[in-house]
Design an enzyme around this catalytic site. Structure first.
Site, mmCIF file in Angstrom:
data_model
loop_
_atom_site.group_PDB
_atom_site.id
_atom_site.type_symbol
_atom_site.label_atom_id
_atom_site.label_comp_id
_atom_site.label_asym_id
_atom_site.label_seq_id
_atom_site.Cartn_x
_atom_site.Cartn_y
_atom_site.Cartn_z
ATOM 1 N N GLY A 4 38.569 -2.351 28.954
ATOM 2 C CA GLY A 4 39.784 -2.805 28.271
ATOM 3 C C GLY A 4 39.821 -2.422 26.800
ATOM 4 O O GLY A 4 40.674 -2.902 26.060
ATOM 5 N N LEU A 5 38.914 -1.544 26.362
ATOM 6 C CA LEU A 5 38.887 -1.168 24.942
ATOM 7 C C LEU A 5 39.433 0.245 24.690
ATOM 8 O O LEU A 5 39.234 0.809 23.620
ATOM 9 C CB LEU A 5 37.467 -1.316 24.377
ATOM 10 C CG LEU A 5 36.932 -2.757 24.342
ATOM 11 C CD1 LEU A 5 35.504 -2.806 23.805
ATOM 12 C CD2 LEU A 5 37.830 -3.677 23.506
ATOM 13 N N GLY A 6 40.092 0.787 25.693
ATOM 14 C CA GLY A 6 40.829 2.032 25.473
ATOM 15 C C GLY A 6 39.997 3.300 25.447
ATOM 16 O O GLY A 6 40.411 4.301 24.857
ATOM 17 N N SER A 7 38.841 3.279 26.121
ATOM 18 C CA SER A 7 37.954 4.444 26.087
ATOM 19 C C SER A 7 38.642 5.727 26.594
ATOM 20 O O SER A 7 38.564 6.777 25.959
ATOM 21 C CB SER A 7 36.704 4.113 26.915
ATOM 22 O OG SER A 7 36.183 5.222 27.521
ATOM 23 N N SER A 8 39.334 5.636 27.724
ATOM 24 C CA SER A 8 39.912 6.859 28.305
ATOM 25 C C SER A 8 40.973 7.455 27.378
ATOM 26 O O SER A 8 40.988 8.665 27.136
ATOM 27 C CB SER A 8 40.497 6.584 29.691
ATOM 28 O OG SER A 8 41.475 5.579 29.625
ATOM 29 N N ALA A 9 41.825 6.610 26.822
ATOM 30 C CA ALA A 9 42.885 7.134 25.940
ATOM 31 C C ALA A 9 42.287 7.729 24.674
ATOM 32 O O ALA A 9 42.760 8.760 24.172
ATOM 33 C CB ALA A 9 43.870 6.017 25.581
ATOM 34 N N ALA A 10 41.219 7.103 24.153
ATOM 35 C CA ALA A 10 40.611 7.602 22.913
ATOM 36 C C ALA A 10 39.950 8.961 23.150
ATOM 37 O O ALA A 10 40.076 9.877 22.319
ATOM 38 C CB ALA A 10 39.593 6.600 22.387
ATOM 39 N N ASP A 19 48.317 2.347 25.237
ATOM 40 C CA ASP A 19 46.963 2.771 24.852
ATOM 41 C C ASP A 19 46.994 4.096 24.089
ATOM 42 O O ASP A 19 46.411 4.223 23.015
ATOM 43 C CB ASP A 19 46.067 2.952 26.094
ATOM 44 C CG ASP A 19 45.548 1.631 26.627
ATOM 45 O OD1 ASP A 19 46.087 0.588 26.246
ATOM 46 O OD2 ASP A 19 44.607 1.653 27.443
ATOM 47 N N PRO A 47 32.814 1.286 25.029
ATOM 48 C CA PRO A 47 32.367 1.052 26.402
ATOM 49 C C PRO A 47 33.454 1.453 27.402
ATOM 50 O O PRO A 47 34.644 1.240 27.127
ATOM 51 C CB PRO A 47 32.124 -0.459 26.459
ATOM 52 C CG PRO A 47 32.213 -0.967 25.077
ATOM 53 C CD PRO A 47 32.891 0.061 24.227
HETATM 54 O O1 PMV Z 1 42.564 -1.800 30.437
HETATM 55 P P1 PMV Z 1 43.245 -1.013 29.381
HETATM 56 O O2 PMV Z 1 42.578 -1.074 28.080
HETATM 57 O O3 PMV Z 1 43.516 0.412 29.793
HETATM 58 O O4 PMV Z 1 44.689 -1.688 29.125
HETATM 59 C C1 PMV Z 1 45.686 -1.632 30.123
HETATM 60 C C2 PMV Z 1 46.933 -2.343 29.672
HETATM 61 C C3 PMV Z 1 47.933 -2.576 30.819
HETATM 62 O O5 PMV Z 1 49.067 -3.227 30.218
HETATM 63 C C4 PMV Z 1 47.353 -3.505 31.869
HETATM 64 C C5 PMV Z 1 48.373 -1.279 31.465
HETATM 65 C C6 PMV Z 1 49.262 -0.410 30.606
HETATM 66 O O6 PMV Z 1 49.355 0.778 30.920
HETATM 67 O O7 PMV Z 1 49.865 -0.906 29.646
#
Ligand code: PMV
Length: 325
Positions: free
Chosen positions: A105-111, A152, A101
């Site tokens: 907060g589950l890392g979609s963009s980095a994945a 991430d 999703p």
């Molecule tokens: O929201 P996410 O899954 O991209 O996680 C961000 C994590 C933070 O510590 C808030 C930001 C970061 O770059 O580490």
């Protein structure tokens, strides 16, 4: 030229989000049941430079050259091959799909970045190491978050549980006693960029208070790493609860996330906290064998969805390669 496929998993941050941006350690783990997948198909009828990108999940179908220079997908390609060389790229179609999703907060963009970088570099015959994929995805993360810590891109590129601290060699956690985490969608999207900026504003106004919060979060990550290495999983629960309290104090939780955390604890979870940037997104709860009660209660309390993820490792990472190999 064969088609090339690469995948990258979703991720959760078990401990240390936000503080990790300020140099404290944090722990993240891949969520293998969620994945971004990129397939690069050569287009033998196309002319050099004709690169079509299709990402159905976000309703995108475009030529690479039509995307704005700061578009994350274009930036991911530019992290593999410089923009001056775009016109010489072998014609191809890039298909991007993801079950992770977005804004949660589950890392979609980095994945998505990691899978695209890995598949496209393999397509060009330049296999990249996990470290190179991570560094390239980090450049794209800057577009998403402004000042990413790097956690991430590291966890999704290496596909292993990690203990991460900026400027310190990456440490892979070997998990002797695997444990289970319930992941609950609060039903509201998170906003990592806004949360990171709000924390920064607070830190600028009251550096002593924020520094204190960051260092306590950092020491929680350090204690959690010890507990994980000794297989003392029960100790993680109270550490998660305290970490959530500190994230509340940083101002990145929401009443809904707090309510879900409380519900999970009352239903028998060993601990619970928000995961990722916050202001919405997902809650994680550490559970023992009794998963049904917290699972049901989270749904009754208004979680949009709940699923279980086993935290174990290290995993075998899947890298780009000709399809079927
Ligand atoms: O929201 P996410 O899954 O991209 O996680 C961000 C994590 C933070 O510590 C808030 C930001 C970061 O770059 O580490």
């Amino acid at each position: 030229m064969p088609a090339f496929t690469a995948t990258a998993p979703g991720k959760i941050i078990l401990f240390g989000e936000h503080a990790v941006v300020y140099g404290e350690p944090a722990i993240a783990a891949p969520v293998q049941s969620l994945e971004a997948r990129v397939i690069v198909n050569p287009d033998i009828t196309g002319s050099p430079g004709e690169v079509q990108i299709e990402a159905q999940d976000i309703g995108l179908a475009a030529e690479l050259n039509q995307l704005e220079p700061d578009h994350p997908l274009r930036a991911a390609i530019a992290a593999v091959v410089s923009e001056e060389k775009f016109k010489d790229l072998p014609a191809c179609q890039i298909q991007i799909t993801s079950t992770i999703p977005i804004s949660s907060g589950l890392g979609s963009s980095a994945a998505i970045s990691a899978a695209l970088i890995r598949a496209f570099s393999a397509f060009l015959g330049q296999r990249m190491t996990n470290e190179q994929v991570s560094q390239a995805a980090f450049e794209v993360e800057k577009i998403h978050h402004g000042t990413p810590s790097g956690i991430d891109n590291s966890v999704v590129a290496f596909q292993q549980p990690i203990y991460y601290q900026k400027g310190v060699p990456l440490e892979f956690l070997s998990i002797s006693s695997p444990f289970s985490i319930l992941i609950a969608d609060s039903g509201s999207p998170g906003d990592t960029r806004k949360a990171v900026m709000a924390v920064k504003e607070g830190w600028v106004k009251d550096p002593d208070k924020y520094q204190g919060l960051f260092s306590e979060i950092g020491s929680i990550s350090a204690r959690a790493r010890e507990a994980i290495s000794r297989g003392e999983i029960n100790q993680l629960g109270p550490l998660m609860d305290r970490n959530h309290k500190l994230l509340q104090e940083l101002g990145v939780s929401t009443p809904k996330l707090d309510h879900l955390a409380q519900t999970a604890r009352e239903a028998g979870a060993l601990g619970a906290k928000l995961s990722g940037g916050g202001l919405g997104g997902h809650l994680i709860a550490l559970v023992n064998d009794q998963v049904e009660t917290p699972w049901e209660r989270l749904l009754e309390a208004g979680a949009a969805s709940v699923f279980l993820s086993a935290i174990s490792g290290p995993f075998q990472s899947e890298s780009g390669g000709p399809e079927g190999q």
